[in-house]
Scaffold this motif. Sequence first.
Motif, PDB file in Angstrom:
ATOM      1  N   VAL A 123       0.857  -1.191   0.000  1.00  0.00           N
ATOM      2  CA  VAL A 123       0.000   0.000   0.000  1.00  0.00           C
ATOM      3  C   VAL A 123       0.892   1.239   0.000  1.00  0.00           C
ATOM      4  O   VAL A 123       1.900   1.297   0.691  1.00  0.00           O
ATOM      5  CB  VAL A 123      -0.930   0.027   1.242  1.00  0.00           C
ATOM      6  N   GLY A 124       0.510   2.245  -0.802  1.00  0.00           N
ATOM      7  CA  GLY A 124       1.211   3.519  -0.835  1.00  0.00           C
ATOM      8  C   GLY A 124       0.208   4.658  -0.777  1.00  0.00           C
ATOM      9  O   GLY A 124      -0.998   4.438  -0.657  1.00  0.00           O
ATOM     10  N   ILE A 125       0.706   5.870  -0.876  1.00  0.00           N
ATOM     11  CA  ILE A 125      -0.153   7.055  -0.823  1.00  0.00           C
ATOM     12  C   ILE A 125      -0.064   7.746  -2.181  1.00  0.00           C
ATOM     13  O   ILE A 125       0.992   8.250  -2.574  1.00  0.00           O
ATOM     14  CB  ILE A 125       0.295   8.016   0.294  1.00  0.00           C
ATOM     15  N   GLY A 126      -1.180   7.725  -2.905  1.00  0.00           N
ATOM     16  CA  GLY A 126      -1.237   8.332  -4.229  1.00  0.00           C
ATOM     17  C   GLY A 126      -1.576   9.807  -4.143  1.00  0.00           C
ATOM     18  O   GLY A 126      -2.346  10.233  -3.282  1.00  0.00           O
ATOM     19  N   LEU A 127      -1.002  10.587  -5.057  1.00  0.00           N
ATOM     20  CA  LEU A 127      -1.270  12.020  -5.162  1.00  0.00           C
ATOM     21  C   LEU A 127      -2.027  12.286  -6.457  1.00  0.00           C
ATOM     22  O   LEU A 127      -1.749  11.657  -7.482  1.00  0.00           O
ATOM     23  CB  LEU A 127       0.041  12.814  -5.166  1.00  0.00           C
ATOM     24  N   TYR A 128      -2.958  13.255  -6.400  1.00  0.00           N
ATOM     25  CA  TYR A 128      -3.807  13.543  -7.551  1.00  0.00           C
ATOM     26  C   TYR A 128      -4.011  15.042  -7.699  1.00  0.00           C
ATOM     27  O   TYR A 128      -4.010  15.775  -6.710  1.00  0.00           O
ATOM     28  CB  TYR A 128      -5.178  12.872  -7.378  1.00  0.00           C
ATOM     29  N   ASP A 129      -4.226  15.485  -8.947  1.00  0.00           N
ATOM     30  CA  ASP A 129      -4.565  16.885  -9.174  1.00  0.00           C
ATOM     31  C   ASP A 129      -6.066  17.070  -8.945  1.00  0.00           C
ATOM     32  O   ASP A 129      -6.775  16.119  -8.562  1.00  0.00           O
ATOM     33  CB  ASP A 129      -4.114  17.354 -10.561  1.00  0.00           C
ATOM     34  N   ALA A 130      -6.580  18.264  -9.200  1.00  0.00           N
ATOM     35  CA  ALA A 130      -7.988  18.582  -8.942  1.00  0.00           C
ATOM     36  C   ALA A 130      -8.943  17.747  -9.793  1.00  0.00           C
ATOM     37  O   ALA A 130     -10.110  17.579  -9.436  1.00  0.00           O
ATOM     38  CB  ALA A 130      -8.233  20.066  -9.182  1.00  0.00           C
ATOM     39  N   ASN A 131      -8.458  17.186 -10.907  1.00  0.00           N
ATOM     40  CA  ASN A 131      -9.305  16.375 -11.792  1.00  0.00           C
ATOM     41  C   ASN A 131      -9.131  14.879 -11.573  1.00  0.00           C
ATOM     42  O   ASN A 131      -9.626  14.073 -12.356  1.00  0.00           O
ATOM     43  CB  ASN A 131      -9.004  16.723 -13.258  1.00  0.00           C
ATOM     44  N   GLY A 132      -8.423  14.487 -10.525  1.00  0.00           N
ATOM     45  CA  GLY A 132      -8.237  13.079 -10.219  1.00  0.00           C
ATOM     46  C   GLY A 132      -7.129  12.420 -11.019  1.00  0.00           C
ATOM     47  O   GLY A 132      -6.975  11.201 -10.971  1.00  0.00           O
ATOM     48  N   ARG A 133      -6.341  13.202 -11.763  1.00  0.00           N
ATOM     49  CA  ARG A 133      -5.220  12.641 -12.518  1.00  0.00           C
ATOM     50  C   ARG A 133      -4.029  12.447 -11.587  1.00  0.00           C
ATOM     51  O   ARG A 133      -3.794  13.228 -10.664  1.00  0.00           O
ATOM     52  CB  ARG A 133      -4.839  13.553 -13.674  1.00  0.00           C
TER      53      ARG A 133
END
Length: 178
Positions: A123-133
């Motif tokens: 398990v890791g921690i994903g980062l996303y922009d305002a549009n979920g990309r």
Amino acid sequence: MKNSLLSFAATTLLLISTAHAGMRTDDQSAVLTISGNVTSNESSCSVQLSRTAIDLTGNLEAMPAQGMPATPASSVLLSVTGGTQCDDLVSEGKIDYKFIGIADNADGTVLANTASTNAAAGVGIGLYDANGRVVQVNGTRLTATQSTALGLSLVKLNGQVPTQGTVAGSLTIQIERL
């Protein structure tokens, strides 16, 4: 004869001056410590976060896969402060955010789980922009706006079997002037 006497006198004077130039045992050195700083007329821009800590929870079955777009479980708003010059740089698109942290051991694109006690595996921690990309750790940069949203979610690491447990991570957000 005159030349050899002159030569002898010149050699003697040279030896005497060299002997006097040597350091005496009762001479003592001094130490000069120099310190200071360099400044610039440029204004100092800083990153402001709407919050400095986030608590993420996730369900193993519903957790998105690493590298896939997703609706983040939580988000933090980023802004740049520092006065009119910083505001102008943001308006002109001349400031980016860079996200730095310890990358995962699968694809190296999300924050690694650095929990030490009862840590969740895979398990890791994903980062996303305002549009979920996807925003890749140590790679993707986001152009700063007056209020940039950064989304975060727990993700299943590619090629690994996720297990339940605790998750921890740390992210540094830097400003890069373009």
